[in-house]
Design an enzyme around this catalytic site. Structure first.
Site, PDB file in Angstrom:
ATOM      1  N   HIS A 159       0.806  -1.223   0.000  1.00  0.00           N
ATOM      2  CA  HIS A 159       0.000   0.000   0.000  1.00  0.00           C
ATOM      3  C   HIS A 159       0.840   1.274   0.000  1.00  0.00           C
ATOM      4  O   HIS A 159       0.309   2.382  -0.074  1.00  0.00           O
ATOM      5  CB  HIS A 159      -0.912  -0.036   1.244  1.00  0.00           C
ATOM      6  CG  HIS A 159      -2.098   0.862   1.149  1.00  0.00           C
ATOM      7  ND1 HIS A 159      -2.312   1.903   2.030  1.00  0.00           N
ATOM      8  CD2 HIS A 159      -3.138   0.888   0.281  1.00  0.00           C
ATOM      9  CE1 HIS A 159      -3.438   2.516   1.720  1.00  0.00           C
ATOM     10  NE2 HIS A 159      -3.961   1.922   0.657  1.00  0.00           N
TER      11      HIS A 159
ATOM     12  N   LYS B 165       3.105   4.481  -0.931  1.00  0.00           N
ATOM     13  CA  LYS B 165       3.084   5.451  -2.034  1.00  0.00           C
ATOM     14  C   LYS B 165       4.307   6.354  -1.874  1.00  0.00           C
ATOM     15  O   LYS B 165       4.290   7.307  -1.100  1.00  0.00           O
ATOM     16  CB  LYS B 165       1.780   6.233  -2.014  1.00  0.00           C
ATOM     17  CG  LYS B 165       0.563   5.349  -2.284  1.00  0.00           C
ATOM     18  CD  LYS B 165      -0.696   5.887  -1.664  1.00  0.00           C
ATOM     19  CE  LYS B 165      -1.887   4.970  -1.944  1.00  0.00           C
ATOM     20  NZ  LYS B 165      -1.782   3.695  -1.233  1.00  0.00           N
TER      21      LYS B 165
ATOM     22  N   HIS C  79      -8.534  11.307   0.706  1.00  0.00           N
ATOM     23  CA  HIS C  79      -7.815  10.035   0.592  1.00  0.00           C
ATOM     24  C   HIS C  79      -6.523  10.114   1.402  1.00  0.00           C
ATOM     25  O   HIS C  79      -5.802   9.146   1.544  1.00  0.00           O
ATOM     26  CB  HIS C  79      -7.516   9.729  -0.877  1.00  0.00           C
ATOM     27  CG  HIS C  79      -7.019   8.334  -1.110  1.00  0.00           C
ATOM     28  ND1 HIS C  79      -5.696   8.043  -1.358  1.00  0.00           N
ATOM     29  CD2 HIS C  79      -7.658   7.142  -1.106  1.00  0.00           C
ATOM     30  CE1 HIS C  79      -5.543   6.732  -1.512  1.00  0.00           C
ATOM     31  NE2 HIS C  79      -6.725   6.169  -1.353  1.00  0.00           N
TER      32      HIS C  79
END
EC number: 3.1.4.-
Length: 580
Positions: free
Chosen positions: A248, A250, A479
């Site tokens: 996950h 980034k 987000h």
């Protein structure tokens, strides 16, 4: 061409989408029009939205081209020389400058008919046809300089014009801006990667032919075959040890031609929607110069140990193609970095005598116990994320016993009797989402489901609404993921975490409860974030909140304070609302 899954509810304004999906309602209106802006739009549609989308169809599929292609197909002859042909060749080195066909028929056969090729057949001459928010090139270095000492940004929101000029708003093009350095190679580590969209950005940044290493988590057929068409791109899917675990993280590395590099840690996936109308956070490192050849092996470390923690994290992937970058990091000067690296890696992890807890919420607790100024127990732990995991039958089960138990720590001497601080969770309500820029579709980045919510009804008592009017983002669904403690009375922030990690056991870890063995923190996901601690960023015990203090800029919280609790009739937005 596939039909858009959103049908008449489609809100997209990006030509990539219209080059890949058809829309029956738009096709019908476009077919009856004259191709020059005169259309009869049924009253049930948003006239402004439909007009914008029809303008895109005019550019992508001009009426004359549509007519010629139909005539060619009906006569059985080959398309004319100037008919749209996908290049898709590995040597093209740039995006095609011709449209990709018509709304009513497929383009002629070509070497590459993948979605990647379709996305690269857009009109490359006009960047505004591809990227909705375009900032003038050459100014990013000064913007980053002015963002000191925090270097923390939120992504620009397409439909919130005020964010386009906000000093702490950023676009992907700005991250690739030449004022930050001449890029020679990059690494993108992310969960979801739309490689066609990403390479479009690389094209406009002038770096399409530069080596790109992509580590991705979510399955992508395009990335499996990308090397055939773009040999400068190496794509590797991160294999997870368990079925429900997620890669996950980034994060990106930018390597410059002068030997320096830069690290960017983000909350945004690499696809269009995440950079459109969603609130995302990014931290951008200073430029990290190469160390002298004869530098000591321990040289170039930051006071926060960022470099060592980053290298230890990357080693966990066990991916050979990362080795040159680990070597580059080792030979780079990270001393200007003022934040802590905070990672999660899959597996069971125990505390060591040298480093303490290495990953997850226990790592955050270790750092807070060493470096956070003493905090009154009445100050809440404020969490905010775009999804929520299964947290147990009560707030005590994991939130208090594990998570807040780590996040409550500070440098107060051991022995003093402490209380459990309050817990607050910012998560968009149904009303927040329905009033967003994209209406109910704005909840597409909030994958919290009814099944999980029904098992933890206690959570509603702790929920806070998403409000970000000070940052012009109340209608841009978050987000971003963040965790902090702040004091409204004395206007101070004690610490702040920006991370890819949602509020879940998979992301942060869960201690085993077997008292016969040393506690083991079990983590499922790869996650990465940064921890801002005042003593390392500003040299003080707290960050200013709201206003500058003695020349120190206020910490740029992504949401409004004081927080707004859910009203009795409020309910959290659930992904199920989009499915029926």
């Amino acid at each position: 061409m596939k039909e858009c899954p959103y049908g008449e509810k489609c809100y997209r304004k990006n030509p990539i989408h219209f080059g890949e999906f058809s829309h029956a309602h738009l096709d019908a209106i476009y077919e009856k029009g004259n191709g020059s802006g005169d259309y009869e739009i049924p009253a049930k549609y948003s006239s402004e939205m439909i007009h914008t989308q029809l303008k895109l169809l005019e550019k992508l599929f001009p009426k004359k081209a549509v007519k010629k292609e139909k005539e060619a197909q009906s006569s059985g002859s080959k398309p004319p020389v100037n008919a749209p042909i996908a290049s898709g060749s590995a040597s093209s080195g740039s995006l095609d400058t011709k449209p990709s066909g018509s709304t009513s028929s497929r383009p002629a056969a070509s070497q590459d008919t993948s979605n990647l090729a379709k996305k690269q057949k857009l009109n490359a001459k006009n960047i505004k046809d591809y990227i909705p928010v375009v900032i003038e090139k050459g100014g990013m270095a000064k913007k980053l300089e002015r963002a000191a000492p925090y270097n923390m940004f939120l992504t620009a929101i397409t439909d919130s014009k005020s964010t386009h000029s906000e000093p702490l708003s950023i676009t992907l093009q700005e991250i690739l801006d030449e004022s930050l350095g001449e890029i020679e190679s990059t690494v993108q580590i992310n969960f979801m990667v739309d490689i066609g969209w990403l390479l479009g950005h690389y094209y406009f940044a002038g770096i399409l032919d530069k080596p790109l290493l992509v580590l991705y988590g979510d399955e992508s057929p395009e990335l499996l075959s990308i090397g055939k068409f773009k040999p400068q791109v190496t794509a590797i899917r991160v294999r997870m040890p368990t079925p429900f675990a997620t890669s996950h993280t980034k994060m990106m590395f930018l390597g410059y031609s002068d030997g320096s590099m830069r690290v960017v840690i983000s909350t945004a996936n690499l696809y269009e929607d995440d950079w459109h109308n969603r609130t995302q956070g990014l931290w951008i490192s200073p430029k990290l110069p190469a160390l002298p050849e004869d530098a000591d092996t321990g040289a170039g470390e930051s006071l926060t140990g960022f470099k060592q923690d980053l290298m230890l994290y990357l080693v966990e992937y066990k991916i050979t193609q990362l080795q040159p970058w680990i070597a580059r990091i080792r030979k780079s000067d990270f001393s200007a970095i003022n934040v802590f690296f905070l990672g999660s890696v899959p597996g069971g992890h125990r505390e060591s005598s040298v480093r303490g807890h290495p990953w997850g919420h226990a790592r955050l607790g270790s750092l807070l116990s060493k470096h956070a100024a003493p905090i009154d127990d009445r100050i809440p732990v404020v969490c905010q994320s775009s999804s929520i995991g299964s947290l147990g039958v009560s707030v005590q089960a994991w939130i208090q016993q594990d998570f807040v138990n780590s996040l409550k720590k500070d440098s107060t001497p051991v022995g003093k009797l402490r209380q459990m601080p309050p817990f607050k969770m910012i998560y968009p309500s149904f009303g927040n989402v329905s009033g967003s820029h994209d209406g109910m579709l704005g909840g597409g980045c909030l994958p919290y489901g009814k099944n999980t919510n029904d098992k933890q009804p206690w959570l509603k008592d702790y929920l806070q609404q998403w409000k970000s009017s000070d940052r012009y983002r109340s209608r841009a669904m978050p987000h971003i993921k963040s965790y902090t403690r702040f004091n409204l009375e004395d206007q101070s922030v004690y610490w702040f975490v920006l991370t890819s990690a949602n509020l879940s056991k998979a992301a942060w870890g869960c201690f085993n409860k077997n008292s016969n063995i040393q506690p083991c923190l079990r983590i499922a996901n790869y996650e990465v974030g940064v921890l801002f601690l005042p003593r390392f960023v500003t040299g003080e015990d707290t960050f200013p909140l709201g206003n500058n203090r003695d020349g120190v800029p206020a910490f740029p919280l992504p949401y409004d304070v004081p927080l707004t609790p859910y009203a009795p009739d409020d309910k959290p937005f659930l992904m199920d609302y989009l499915q029926g």
